[in-house]
Design a protein around this motif. Sequence first.
Motif, PDB file in Angstrom:
ATOM      1  N   GLN A 408    -108.867 -12.888 -23.521  1.00 40.73           N
ATOM      2  CA  GLN A 408    -108.340 -12.264 -22.312  1.00 40.73           C
ATOM      3  C   GLN A 408    -109.126 -12.691 -21.072  1.00 40.73           C
ATOM      4  N   ASN A 409    -109.602 -13.918 -21.105  1.00 40.92           N
ATOM      5  CA  ASN A 409    -110.283 -14.510 -19.960  1.00 40.92           C
ATOM      6  C   ASN A 409    -110.086 -16.015 -20.039  1.00 40.92           C
ATOM      7  N   ILE A 410    -109.645 -16.622 -18.949  1.00 45.46           N
ATOM      8  CA  ILE A 410    -109.306 -18.039 -19.005  1.00 45.46           C
ATOM      9  C   ILE A 410    -110.454 -18.951 -18.575  1.00 45.46           C
ATOM     10  N   VAL A 411    -111.466 -18.395 -17.908  1.00 48.37           N
ATOM     11  CA  VAL A 411    -112.621 -19.212 -17.513  1.00 48.37           C
ATOM     12  C   VAL A 411    -113.907 -18.456 -17.838  1.00 48.37           C
ATOM     13  N   PRO A 412    -114.166 -18.186 -19.107  1.00 49.92           N
ATOM     14  CA  PRO A 412    -115.354 -17.392 -19.447  1.00 49.92           C
ATOM     15  C   PRO A 412    -116.661 -18.091 -19.129  1.00 49.92           C
ATOM     16  N   THR A 413    -116.673 -19.424 -19.150  1.00 46.11           N
ATOM     17  CA  THR A 413    -117.943 -20.138 -18.967  1.00 46.11           C
ATOM     18  C   THR A 413    -118.365 -20.250 -17.510  1.00 46.11           C
ATOM     19  N   ALA A 414    -117.526 -19.800 -16.591  1.00 46.70           N
ATOM     20  CA  ALA A 414    -117.953 -19.729 -15.188  1.00 46.70           C
ATOM     21  C   ALA A 414    -118.629 -18.382 -14.954  1.00 46.70           C
ATOM     22  N   PRO A 415    -119.742 -18.364 -14.298  1.00 40.76           N
ATOM     23  CA  PRO A 415    -120.398 -19.465 -13.571  1.00 40.76           C
ATOM     24  C   PRO A 415    -121.522 -20.156 -14.349  1.00 40.76           C
ATOM     25  N   ASP A 416    -121.675 -19.895 -15.638  1.00 40.46           N
ATOM     26  CA  ASP A 416    -122.813 -20.443 -16.380  1.00 40.46           C
ATOM     27  C   ASP A 416    -122.797 -21.964 -16.399  1.00 40.46           C
ATOM     28  N   THR A 417    -121.699 -22.572 -16.803  1.00 45.97           N
ATOM     29  CA  THR A 417    -121.632 -24.035 -16.878  1.00 45.97           C
ATOM     30  C   THR A 417    -120.461 -24.613 -16.101  1.00 45.97           C
ATOM     31  N   LEU A 418    -119.780 -23.787 -15.335  1.00 45.95           N
ATOM     32  CA  LEU A 418    -118.640 -24.246 -14.545  1.00 45.95           C
ATOM     33  C   LEU A 418    -118.742 -23.575 -13.181  1.00 45.95           C
ATOM     34  N   TRP A 419    -118.632 -24.377 -12.133  1.00 46.23           N
ATOM     35  CA  TRP A 419    -118.714 -23.841 -10.784  1.00 46.23           C
ATOM     36  C   TRP A 419    -117.634 -22.785 -10.567  1.00 46.23           C
ATOM     37  N   CYS A 420    -117.968 -21.702  -9.872  1.00 45.34           N
ATOM     38  CA  CYS A 420    -116.947 -20.760  -9.431  1.00 45.34           C
ATOM     39  C   CYS A 420    -117.446 -19.990  -8.224  1.00 45.34           C
ATOM     40  N   TYR A 421    -116.530 -19.352  -7.532  1.00 43.37           N
ATOM     41  CA  TYR A 421    -116.869 -18.546  -6.364  1.00 43.37           C
ATOM     42  C   TYR A 421    -117.624 -17.295  -6.821  1.00 43.37           C
ATOM     43  N   PRO A 422    -118.659 -16.861  -6.093  1.00 46.85           N
ATOM     44  CA  PRO A 422    -119.443 -15.688  -6.527  1.00 46.85           C
ATOM     45  C   PRO A 422    -118.746 -14.369  -6.187  1.00 46.85           C
ATOM     46  N   TYR A 423    -117.734 -14.036  -6.972  1.00 48.65           N
ATOM     47  CA  TYR A 423    -117.026 -12.769  -6.767  1.00 48.65           C
ATOM     48  C   TYR A 423    -117.987 -11.603  -6.964  1.00 48.65           C
ATOM     49  N   GLN A 424    -117.798 -10.561  -6.153  1.00 50.52           N
ATOM     50  CA  GLN A 424    -118.674  -9.397  -6.224  1.00 50.52           C
ATOM     51  C   GLN A 424    -117.999  -8.185  -6.850  1.00 50.52           C
ATOM     52  N   ASP A 425    -116.740  -7.958  -6.543  1.00 55.98           N
ATOM     53  CA  ASP A 425    -116.060  -6.735  -6.976  1.00 55.98           C
ATOM     54  C   ASP A 425    -114.876  -7.004  -7.896  1.00 55.98           C
TER      55      ASP A 425
END
Length: 494
Positions: A408-425
């Motif tokens: 139930q998550n399509i990008v679980p490896t972000a932000p560990d090994t994949l760049w992503c925006y730093p969502y807060q909420d």
Amino acid sequence: MTTDSAGVVQRAGASVPKTYEGEDMYQLPKVNREYEKQFASLYTHRLMKLRPRVLAMASAKWTNETINGEKVVRLSKILDIAHQQPCYMVGTVYCDMQFKPNVLKDVSENMYGAPPIVEGNPLDATNRNLRQTSYSNPATDQIALEDESGRVLLSGDIIDNTVFVTGCVFGVLGLELESGVFEVVDVVYPEIAPQVPRSLDHVVPSKIALVSGMSINSSDLDLVKLEILKEYLTGELGNDETRAASAQISKLIIAGDSIQVSQSLIGKDYAANSKSKYKKNHRTNYNAEAVNILDSFLCDVLQSLPVDIMPGENDPAELSLPQQPLHVAFFPKSRQFINTESRHFRPLTNPARLEIDGLHLLGTSGQNINDIFRYVLPNAAASTGTTPTDDDHVESRIGLIEANMYWQNIVPTAPDTLWCYPYQDEDPFTLYETPHVYFVGNMPRFETQETVLHQKSGKEVKVRVIAVPNFSATGEIVLLDTASLACETVKIVG
């Protein structure tokens, strides 16, 4: 197939609502993006959202479970584990792997000119190859489960035969046999998010064309293959039967990597350092001539067919997910078709949610699956729980695409090994709604299957998962039937 009064074949139509839920889920604010924030909030929010859904499945499955004749108990915190007490708990997976990117190492080697860190033992040829293609070294990998209170290592046969990647939220059943190590005997995934019921009463059957990896490169371009693709899509190719088949296509979705970065821009060390998020190998993906060729291709296709285009890893877009729509300035010819009413031409985000004829689609351009694949190599057999052939070790991705639905998550490896925006909420990569179709672009080969998931009540939720092949490598596009969700491929030979 329909014809007009003159016997001319008419193209099938597709209905796209002016607005739909989730359309702007991956849109970032155009101003005031805050990149200085920490990523801990993203992991915390993900755990908070998925924990109740995991507990719902765990309680239904394990409430009356016993291990060695002793009833299992639910632990609210990992720190509450007692030695040899059967229990179950929920947490976020963390994978400690030898070849994962290491920010301290990368920064010291690249930014400060420090000498490379010497490995404990010289790497042989096999390990040097793994360093370029995989994060995993089975001899040293460690899988842990963590929450707000602490972390515990996981062991057991089920750990060896199940795909675990950093960022997934699971429930585990077992007991601690030695200090700090939890022997796992069973796992559960989050409860499946609801799926919007779909009625076919007023749907006119048509086909959605999915293509990815056109890899337009001005210095080395197969114009013949691209021209044949355009003529097929616009109904100008072949005999009456072929033209009638192409007339059934009501929408073209381009799932990333429309542009190929020139090899002269990449540099000789790019392959070896492609996993690093911190080194200087990142380069501009803008190639003016290639973008002009793409714009001309789109303009010709748009005369006949609506098009949605997503950015990919090699396109002129930001590296981090979610990638924002390709700028309209790249499309001086095609942007005349951008219209909020007709929605004939839509530059989309990556990932993207779409609604076509009541069909809910979720798609990515492939970075998420390619990154997950680096966690399972050289343990590719774990991706489906079976023993694949040698070709499957390299080519198959369908098990990992399907796993996104279970997690139930399509990008679980972000932000560990994949760049992503730093969502807060929020964590937009966690599913609040299960799509009817989930497609992933730029895969080594075409694969598809109907995945059947089960909610806590036992209700079945069916998802058509599709691995869209890289067009430049395979010459294949995928046609998705909007009524039956059956898939077929068309091979373009230049």
